[in-house]
Enzyme design. Sequence first.
Site, PDB file in Angstrom:
ATOM      1  CB  SER A 114      48.055  54.411  -7.746  1.00 47.03           C
ATOM      2  OG  SER A 114      47.385  54.132  -8.950  1.00 47.03           O
ATOM      3  CE  LYS A 169      34.909  55.931 -22.524  1.00 47.61           C
ATOM      4  NZ  LYS A 169      34.654  55.108 -23.735  1.00 47.61           N
TER       5      LYS A 169
END
Length: 462
Positions: A114, A169
Amino acid sequence: QRYLGQAAMDKVTRNFISYPLLLLFALLGYSLPLQCEEGVVIQLNIEGAIGPATDDYLERALAGAADRRARLVVIRMDTPGGLDSAMRGIVKNISNSPVPVASYVAPTGARAASAGTYILYASHIAAMAPGTNLGAATPVTLGASPPEADDKPDQGTAKESPGDAKTAKAVNDAVAYIRGLAQLHGRNQEWAEKAVREAASLPAAEALEMRVIDVVASGMADLLQQLDGRSVKVQGEARTLHTAGLFVEEHAPDWRSRFLAVITNPNIAYILMLLGIYGLIFEFSNPGAVIPGTVGAIALLLAMYAFQLLPINYAGVGLILLGVALMVGEAFEPSFGMLGIGGLIAFVFGSVILMDTEVPGFGIDLSVILAFSLISALVFVVVIGMAIKARRRPVVSGMEELLGALAEVKEDFDAKGTVSVHSERWQAVTQVPLHKGEQVRVIGISGLVLQVEPCREPAKEE
């Protein structure tokens, strides 16, 4: 001699008190010039989740490395990821650092998942130890999952839901961000996008083959040996690294970074907030106690500072405060448990949704929530309720207990005389004549003199 000169050295040696100062200058003159001339490699460590404390630690460490003109900064990483805001702050600090930065995923078995993947891509040198992996860079700040391909035919009139639009988004923003970092350092942009959209991961050997990283090194010595002579671009300027045989100086987090890491732990921040609320409520219910109010105010301010660094949901804070208010209301005005039960439910729901993220390491443990929910119910409903009932009971000792007490007149008197209360003789004053043996009631106290009136009942009309 280089710092003091021979004359000053002779003068100092004649003064026995200045021997410690001479030793200090000698040590500084021996160590610092050597490091400035020969160069040094600063090693920083990221272990566990990346948060505000990590950002603060790296920012100040990189600034210190620039002041010392270090040859290289190595960030040794083993992280499951972290907060997006902290990761972006670290990336900015690395990009603006005048000292080359190498991110090194180590030791064997470590990972840069991540947020760690973004930091690896942002570094001037990306390195990994054998048996490590990186990837799975899909943003989870909003609890979103990566968009999946839709096997159904396009309906034409179907509209994207607000949740899907928000997810898309966030993912598109993350893709553009990591592709920009990959382009900046000439790394594999296609796989970077795949790590975000599909949560892909790679082991060290495959990452080297696909140009995701630059080096696979078995240790710090091997890493510095492989980086020696390599050219990197630092702030738009090409620079050749000379790292073979350099001294590696490890910088651990100082007390400030460790303190920030403690209070920005969501569980600790949550506990501090509740301790602050408890302390202020006890202070308001028992004015003058001082200690509960002082401790509560400090704990609440620390919790507020931690919360402004963490991604919190203000609806959760509102529900927690509402739950506390309802439980306190149950203590003051018993409602057969309705206020208490409602407050407990609001408190639990507010605690569950308090952290507005699903990033590993930044959630509140359910056991902590349940424990403090039960403690809050006991404290507010039971303990405070008992305290309020105790305060409403009549006074049974002291001067205040004499008000309303019955007394016996010891001798006839008109204005001032003596009465007996609880087998004690007191001076008493009255506005009506009293007779020996008459029962009177105490209606006031002035110093050691009681004000009394007769207990005569008015005659009943037939």
